[in-house]
Design a protein around this motif. Structure first.
Motif, PDB file in Angstrom:
ATOM      1  N   GLN A  34       0.839  -1.207   0.000  1.00 23.17           N
ATOM      2  CA  GLN A  34       0.000   0.000   0.000  1.00 23.17           C
ATOM      3  C   GLN A  34       0.875   1.258   0.000  1.00 23.17           C
ATOM      4  O   GLN A  34       0.959   1.985   0.978  1.00 23.17           O
ATOM      5  CB  GLN A  34      -0.930  -0.009   1.204  1.00 23.17           C
ATOM      6  N   VAL A  35       1.492   1.526  -1.131  1.00 26.94           N
ATOM      7  CA  VAL A  35       2.452   2.622  -1.244  1.00 26.94           C
ATOM      8  C   VAL A  35       1.798   3.980  -0.990  1.00 26.94           C
ATOM      9  O   VAL A  35       2.360   4.817  -0.265  1.00 26.94           O
ATOM     10  CB  VAL A  35       3.158   2.610  -2.618  1.00 26.94           C
ATOM     11  N   ASP A  36       0.633   4.224  -1.535  1.00 26.87           N
ATOM     12  CA  ASP A  36      -0.028   5.520  -1.329  1.00 26.87           C
ATOM     13  C   ASP A  36      -0.292   5.770   0.152  1.00 26.87           C
ATOM     14  O   ASP A  36      -0.071   6.872   0.655  1.00 26.87           O
ATOM     15  CB  ASP A  36      -1.335   5.611  -2.120  1.00 26.87           C
ATOM     16  N   HIS A  37      -0.759   4.753   0.834  1.00 31.70           N
ATOM     17  CA  HIS A  37      -1.031   4.882   2.270  1.00 31.70           C
ATOM     18  C   HIS A  37       0.279   5.098   3.041  1.00 31.70           C
ATOM     19  O   HIS A  37       0.349   5.939   3.943  1.00 31.70           O
ATOM     20  CB  HIS A  37      -1.753   3.637   2.770  1.00 31.70           C
ATOM     21  N   LEU A  38       1.312   4.364   2.678  1.00 40.16           N
ATOM     22  CA  LEU A  38       2.623   4.516   3.309  1.00 40.16           C
ATOM     23  C   LEU A  38       3.160   5.934   3.088  1.00 40.16           C
ATOM     24  O   LEU A  38       3.686   6.557   4.020  1.00 40.16           O
ATOM     25  CB  LEU A  38       3.601   3.477   2.764  1.00 40.16           C
ATOM     26  N   LEU A  39       3.005   6.465   1.898  1.00 40.07           N
ATOM     27  CA  LEU A  39       3.455   7.823   1.608  1.00 40.07           C
ATOM     28  C   LEU A  39       2.704   8.852   2.454  1.00 40.07           C
ATOM     29  O   LEU A  39       3.303   9.804   2.961  1.00 40.07           O
ATOM     30  CB  LEU A  39       3.306   8.134   0.118  1.00 40.07           C
ATOM     31  N   SER A  40       1.423   8.648   2.631  1.00 38.02           N
ATOM     32  CA  SER A  40       0.638   9.552   3.483  1.00 38.02           C
ATOM     33  C   SER A  40       1.131   9.498   4.922  1.00 38.02           C
ATOM     34  O   SER A  40       1.241  10.529   5.595  1.00 38.02           O
ATOM     35  CB  SER A  40      -0.847   9.182   3.442  1.00 38.02           C
ATOM     36  N   GLN A  41       1.432   8.294   5.384  1.00 37.78           N
ATOM     37  CA  GLN A  41       1.955   8.154   6.740  1.00 37.78           C
ATOM     38  C   GLN A  41       3.318   8.829   6.876  1.00 37.78           C
ATOM     39  O   GLN A  41       3.608   9.467   7.890  1.00 37.78           O
ATOM     40  CB  GLN A  41       2.064   6.671   7.125  1.00 37.78           C
ATOM     41  N   CYS A  42       4.135   8.720   5.850  1.00 34.52           N
ATOM     42  CA  CYS A  42       5.452   9.364   5.869  1.00 34.52           C
ATOM     43  C   CYS A  42       5.309  10.874   5.972  1.00 34.52           C
ATOM     44  O   CYS A  42       6.080  11.535   6.679  1.00 34.52           O
ATOM     45  CB  CYS A  42       6.256   8.986   4.630  1.00 34.52           C
ATOM     46  N   GLU A  43       4.332  11.426   5.274  1.00 36.23           N
ATOM     47  CA  GLU A  43       4.082  12.875   5.371  1.00 36.23           C
ATOM     48  C   GLU A  43       3.689  13.262   6.786  1.00 36.23           C
ATOM     49  O   GLU A  43       4.098  14.303   7.292  1.00 36.23           O
ATOM     50  CB  GLU A  43       2.963  13.291   4.419  1.00 36.23           C
ATOM     51  N   ALA A  44       2.902  12.404   7.426  1.00 37.90           N
ATOM     52  CA  ALA A  44       2.378  12.727   8.751  1.00 37.90           C
ATOM     53  C   ALA A  44       3.428  12.620   9.859  1.00 37.90           C
ATOM     54  O   ALA A  44       3.453  13.451  10.763  1.00 37.90           O
ATOM     55  CB  ALA A  44       1.188  11.818   9.076  1.00 37.90           C
ATOM     56  N   VAL A  45       4.293  11.598   9.787  1.00 35.57           N
ATOM     57  CA  VAL A  45       5.211  11.357  10.916  1.00 35.57           C
ATOM     58  C   VAL A  45       6.689  11.517  10.575  1.00 35.57           C
ATOM     59  O   VAL A  45       7.527  11.454  11.461  1.00 35.57           O
ATOM     60  CB  VAL A  45       4.969   9.982  11.570  1.00 35.57           C
ATOM     61  N   ALA A  46       7.014  11.708   9.307  1.00 35.41           N
ATOM     62  CA  ALA A  46       8.393  11.945   8.856  1.00 35.41           C
ATOM     63  C   ALA A  46       9.410  10.948   9.418  1.00 35.41           C
ATOM     64  O   ALA A  46      10.353  11.332  10.106  1.00 35.41           O
ATOM     65  CB  ALA A  46       8.813  13.365   9.185  1.00 35.41           C
ATOM     66  N   PRO A  47       9.234   9.656   9.103  1.00 36.66           N
ATOM     67  CA  PRO A  47      10.218   8.673   9.576  1.00 36.66           C
ATOM     68  C   PRO A  47      11.547   8.838   8.846  1.00 36.66           C
ATOM     69  O   PRO A  47      11.595   9.418   7.755  1.00 36.66           O
ATOM     70  CB  PRO A  47       9.569   7.340   9.215  1.00 36.66           C
ATOM     71  N   GLN A  48      12.602   8.340   9.430  1.00 36.79           N
ATOM     72  CA  GLN A  48      13.899   8.375   8.761  1.00 36.79           C
ATOM     73  C   GLN A  48      13.995   7.316   7.673  1.00 36.79           C
ATOM     74  O   GLN A  48      14.767   7.459   6.732  1.00 36.79           O
ATOM     75  CB  GLN A  48      15.013   8.181   9.784  1.00 36.79           C
ATOM     76  N   VAL A  49      13.202   6.253   7.796  1.00 34.75           N
ATOM     77  CA  VAL A  49      13.252   5.126   6.861  1.00 34.75           C
ATOM     78  C   VAL A  49      11.830   4.729   6.482  1.00 34.75           C
ATOM     79  O   VAL A  49      10.951   4.676   7.339  1.00 34.75           O
ATOM     80  CB  VAL A  49      13.975   3.915   7.506  1.00 34.75           C
ATOM     81  N   ALA A  50      11.623   4.444   5.178  1.00 39.43           N
ATOM     82  CA  ALA A  50      10.354   3.895   4.694  1.00 39.43           C
ATOM     83  C   ALA A  50      10.686   2.705   3.802  1.00 39.43           C
ATOM     84  O   ALA A  50      11.589   2.790   2.965  1.00 39.43           O
ATOM     85  CB  ALA A  50       9.573   4.940   3.908  1.00 39.43           C
ATOM     86  N   VAL A  51       9.964   1.602   3.996  1.00 37.09           N
ATOM     87  CA  VAL A  51      10.268   0.363   3.279  1.00 37.09           C
ATOM     88  C   VAL A  51       8.981  -0.231   2.728  1.00 37.09           C
ATOM     89  O   VAL A  51       7.973  -0.306   3.426  1.00 37.09           O
ATOM     90  CB  VAL A  51      10.920  -0.676   4.226  1.00 37.09           C
ATOM     91  N   VAL A  52       9.043  -0.657   1.469  1.00 40.25           N
ATOM     92  CA  VAL A  52       7.959  -1.434   0.883  1.00 40.25           C
ATOM     93  C   VAL A  52       8.555  -2.792   0.526  1.00 40.25           C
ATOM     94  O   VAL A  52       9.626  -2.871  -0.088  1.00 40.25           O
ATOM     95  CB  VAL A  52       7.320  -0.712  -0.330  1.00 40.25           C
ATOM     96  N   SER A  53       7.906  -3.866   0.960  1.00 42.35           N
ATOM     97  CA  SER A  53       8.499  -5.197   0.774  1.00 42.35           C
ATOM     98  C   SER A  53       8.303  -5.769  -0.621  1.00 42.35           C
ATOM     99  O   SER A  53       9.034  -6.664  -1.026  1.00 42.35           O
ATOM    100  CB  SER A  53       7.966  -6.181   1.829  1.00 42.35           C
ATOM    101  N   ASP A  54       7.340  -5.259  -1.359  1.00 42.38           N
ATOM    102  CA  ASP A  54       7.125  -5.728  -2.730  1.00 42.38           C
ATOM    103  C   ASP A  54       8.118  -5.007  -3.646  1.00 42.38           C
ATOM    104  O   ASP A  54       7.999  -3.800  -3.874  1.00 42.38           O
ATOM    105  CB  ASP A  54       5.690  -5.430  -3.163  1.00 42.38           C
ATOM    106  N   PRO A  55       9.110  -5.733  -4.174  1.00 38.10           N
ATOM    107  CA  PRO A  55      10.149  -5.093  -4.995  1.00 38.10           C
ATOM    108  C   PRO A  55       9.609  -4.340  -6.208  1.00 38.10           C
ATOM    109  O   PRO A  55      10.204  -3.362  -6.645  1.00 38.10           O
ATOM    110  CB  PRO A  55      11.046  -6.245  -5.431  1.00 38.10           C
ATOM    111  N   SER A  56       8.480  -4.773  -6.726  1.00 37.66           N
ATOM    112  CA  SER A  56       7.936  -4.112  -7.917  1.00 37.66           C
ATOM    113  C   SER A  56       7.410  -2.707  -7.598  1.00 37.66           C
ATOM    114  O   SER A  56       7.151  -1.927  -8.510  1.00 37.66           O
ATOM    115  CB  SER A  56       6.826  -4.962  -8.541  1.00 37.66           C
ATOM    116  N   LEU A  57       7.262  -2.384  -6.317  1.00 41.67           N
ATOM    117  CA  LEU A  57       6.742  -1.075  -5.918  1.00 41.67           C
ATOM    118  C   LEU A  57       7.825  -0.132  -5.402  1.00 41.67           C
ATOM    119  O   LEU A  57       7.543   0.999  -5.007  1.00 41.67           O
ATOM    120  CB  LEU A  57       5.664  -1.260  -4.841  1.00 41.67           C
ATOM    121  N   TYR A  58       9.066  -0.578  -5.451  1.00 45.57           N
ATOM    122  CA  TYR A  58      10.182   0.221  -4.931  1.00 45.57           C
ATOM    123  C   TYR A  58      10.274   1.591  -5.614  1.00 45.57           C
ATOM    124  O   TYR A  58      10.355   2.622  -4.950  1.00 45.57           O
ATOM    125  CB  TYR A  58      11.494  -0.549  -5.087  1.00 45.57           C
ATOM    126  N   GLU A  59      10.265   1.602  -6.930  1.00 46.84           N
ATOM    127  CA  GLU A  59      10.387   2.867  -7.671  1.00 46.84           C
ATOM    128  C   GLU A  59       9.228   3.814  -7.357  1.00 46.84           C
ATOM    129  O   GLU A  59       9.419   5.021  -7.242  1.00 46.84           O
ATOM    130  CB  GLU A  59      10.481   2.618  -9.177  1.00 46.84           C
TER     131      GLU A  59
END
Length: 83
Positions: free
Chosen positions: A48-73
């Motif tokens: 869920q990249v879109d949801h993860l990106l929204s969470q990153c905006e909200a909490v500004a983590p130092q690291v964000a990871v998506v486990s599905d390699p096809s969604l890395y880019e």
């Protein structure tokens, strides 16, 4: 940071939330919003990249990871766009 402890300043601890876009991860983020002595170090999600990106905006983590390699880019580009 032993010097800070002597001054009564407690260092903040970082937290990694695995599966942050799932129901338990979302509940954890809600609880964390009320904590001042902790910060979010990393967020992870499977696809869920879109949801993860929204969470990153909200909490500004130092690291964000998506486990599905096809969604890395998609994650990298989304982070660039959102700053």
């Amino acid at each position: 940071m032993p010097g800070l402890w002597g001054c009564g300043v407690k260092p903040r601890s970082g937290l990694t939330i695995l599966g942050s876009t799932g129901s338990i991860g979302q509940q954890t983020l809600a609880v964390m919003a009320e904590q001042t002595d902790l910060f979010i170090y990393a967020l992870t999600a499977h696809s869920q990249v879109d949801h993860l990106l929204s969470q990153c905006e909200a909490v500004a983590p130092q690291v964000a990871v998506v486990s599905d390699p096809s969604l890395y880019e998609e994650l990298v580009e989304g982070l660039k766009v959102r700053g």
